[in-house]
Write an enzyme that holds these catalytic residues in place. Structure first.
Site, mmCIF file in Angstrom:
data_model
loop_
_atom_site.group_PDB
_atom_site.id
_atom_site.type_symbol
_atom_site.label_atom_id
_atom_site.label_comp_id
_atom_site.label_asym_id
_atom_site.label_seq_id
_atom_site.Cartn_x
_atom_site.Cartn_y
_atom_site.Cartn_z
ATOM 1 N N CYS A 4 60.804 73.473 40.038
ATOM 2 C CA CYS A 4 60.580 72.048 40.277
ATOM 3 C C CYS A 4 59.954 71.326 39.086
ATOM 4 O O CYS A 4 59.910 70.100 39.066
ATOM 5 C CB CYS A 4 59.727 71.850 41.526
ATOM 6 S SG CYS A 4 58.057 72.536 41.382
ATOM 7 N N HIS A 20 43.008 64.302 43.469
ATOM 8 C CA HIS A 20 44.395 64.531 43.889
ATOM 9 C C HIS A 20 44.959 65.639 43.005
ATOM 10 O O HIS A 20 44.915 65.552 41.778
ATOM 11 C CB HIS A 20 45.216 63.253 43.716
ATOM 12 C CG HIS A 20 46.679 63.449 43.878
ATOM 13 N ND1 HIS A 20 47.272 63.606 45.106
ATOM 14 C CD2 HIS A 20 47.670 63.537 42.964
ATOM 15 C CE1 HIS A 20 48.579 63.768 44.946
ATOM 16 N NE2 HIS A 20 48.838 63.726 43.645
ATOM 17 N N HIS A 78 50.977 68.188 45.997
ATOM 18 C CA HIS A 78 51.423 68.256 47.392
ATOM 19 C C HIS A 78 51.761 69.696 47.756
ATOM 20 O O HIS A 78 52.042 70.508 46.872
ATOM 21 C CB HIS A 78 52.649 67.361 47.606
ATOM 22 C CG HIS A 78 52.319 65.912 47.484
ATOM 23 N ND1 HIS A 78 52.334 65.256 46.273
ATOM 24 C CD2 HIS A 78 51.930 64.998 48.411
ATOM 25 C CE1 HIS A 78 51.986 63.993 46.458
ATOM 26 N NE2 HIS A 78 51.736 63.811 47.745
ATOM 27 N N ASP A 107 58.408 75.305 51.799
ATOM 28 C CA ASP A 107 59.625 75.943 51.300
ATOM 29 C C ASP A 107 59.314 76.984 50.223
ATOM 30 O O ASP A 107 60.126 77.266 49.359
ATOM 31 C CB ASP A 107 60.597 74.896 50.757
ATOM 32 C CG ASP A 107 60.026 74.092 49.590
ATOM 33 O OD1 ASP A 107 58.859 74.322 49.195
ATOM 34 O OD2 ASP A 107 60.748 73.221 49.073
ATOM 35 N N ARG A 152 54.491 76.166 49.226
ATOM 36 C CA ARG A 152 54.636 75.866 47.792
ATOM 37 C C ARG A 152 53.652 74.750 47.463
ATOM 38 O O ARG A 152 53.877 73.593 47.772
ATOM 39 C CB ARG A 152 56.048 75.428 47.447
ATOM 40 C CG ARG A 152 56.205 74.954 46.002
ATOM 41 C CD ARG A 152 57.649 74.632 45.639
ATOM 42 N NE ARG A 152 58.307 73.715 46.538
ATOM 43 C CZ ARG A 152 58.494 72.398 46.304
ATOM 44 N NH1 ARG A 152 58.051 71.857 45.191
ATOM 45 N NH2 ARG A 152 59.125 71.645 47.186
ATOM 46 N N CYS A 156 52.586 72.467 44.991
ATOM 47 C CA CYS A 156 53.180 71.852 43.800
ATOM 48 C C CYS A 156 52.088 71.000 43.155
ATOM 49 O O CYS A 156 51.739 69.935 43.659
ATOM 50 C CB CYS A 156 54.376 71.020 44.244
ATOM 51 S SG CYS A 156 55.360 70.372 42.919
#
Length: 136
Positions: free
Chosen positions: A66, A103, A106, A110, A118, A120
């Site tokens: 990704c 932050h 996310h 999956d 995951r 990310c």
């Protein structure tokens, strides 16, 4: 929400680079395949760029394809929390540093086993601490 570590906006701006501030304090994101750690495979830990809380470990990192560092679990579960994120006309689960509210990215369902998750994570929200090597 009250945090363990709280700073003024001005203090965060002094501490962080502009991209780190944008991502960690303004809930921004870096473009895929541009962050410092998306393709880092050295052994070590990933800490919060704002407060240095340990968050993720290299042994939990995997290539999700990704363009962001991806982990199948948090190394220190008590330092990572999630919140509903309905921004940008999407329904996602935001990942935050429990200590300072930064932050991080996310989490999606999956990922690989054993968790199927995951995480990310934006490189701008984390700092890599290499594992110390004995005998070097």
């Amino acid at each position: 929400m009250s945090r363990i570590i709280e700073k003024s906006d001005a203090a965060w701006r002094e501490l962080l680079t502009s991209i780190q501030y944008h991502v960690a304090r303004e809930k921004g994101t870096e473009r895929a395949f541009t962050g410092e750690y998306w393709n880092t495979w050295d052994k070590g830990e990933y800490h919060c760029v704002c407060c240095d809380a340990p968050l993720f470990a290299s042994e939990h990192k995997f290539d999700a394809g990704c363009g962001w560092p991806s982990f199948w679990t948090a190394a220190e579960a008590e330092n990572v929390e999630s919140a509903e994120d309905n921004s940008h006309f999407m329904r996602r689960t935001e990942v935050l540093c429990h200590q300072c509210g930064a932050h991080l990215g996310h989490v999606f369902e999956d990922g690989p086993q054993p968790t199927g998750l995951r995480y990310c994570i934006n490189s701008a929200s984390i700092r890599f601490i290499p594992e110390e090597r004995s005998g070097d």
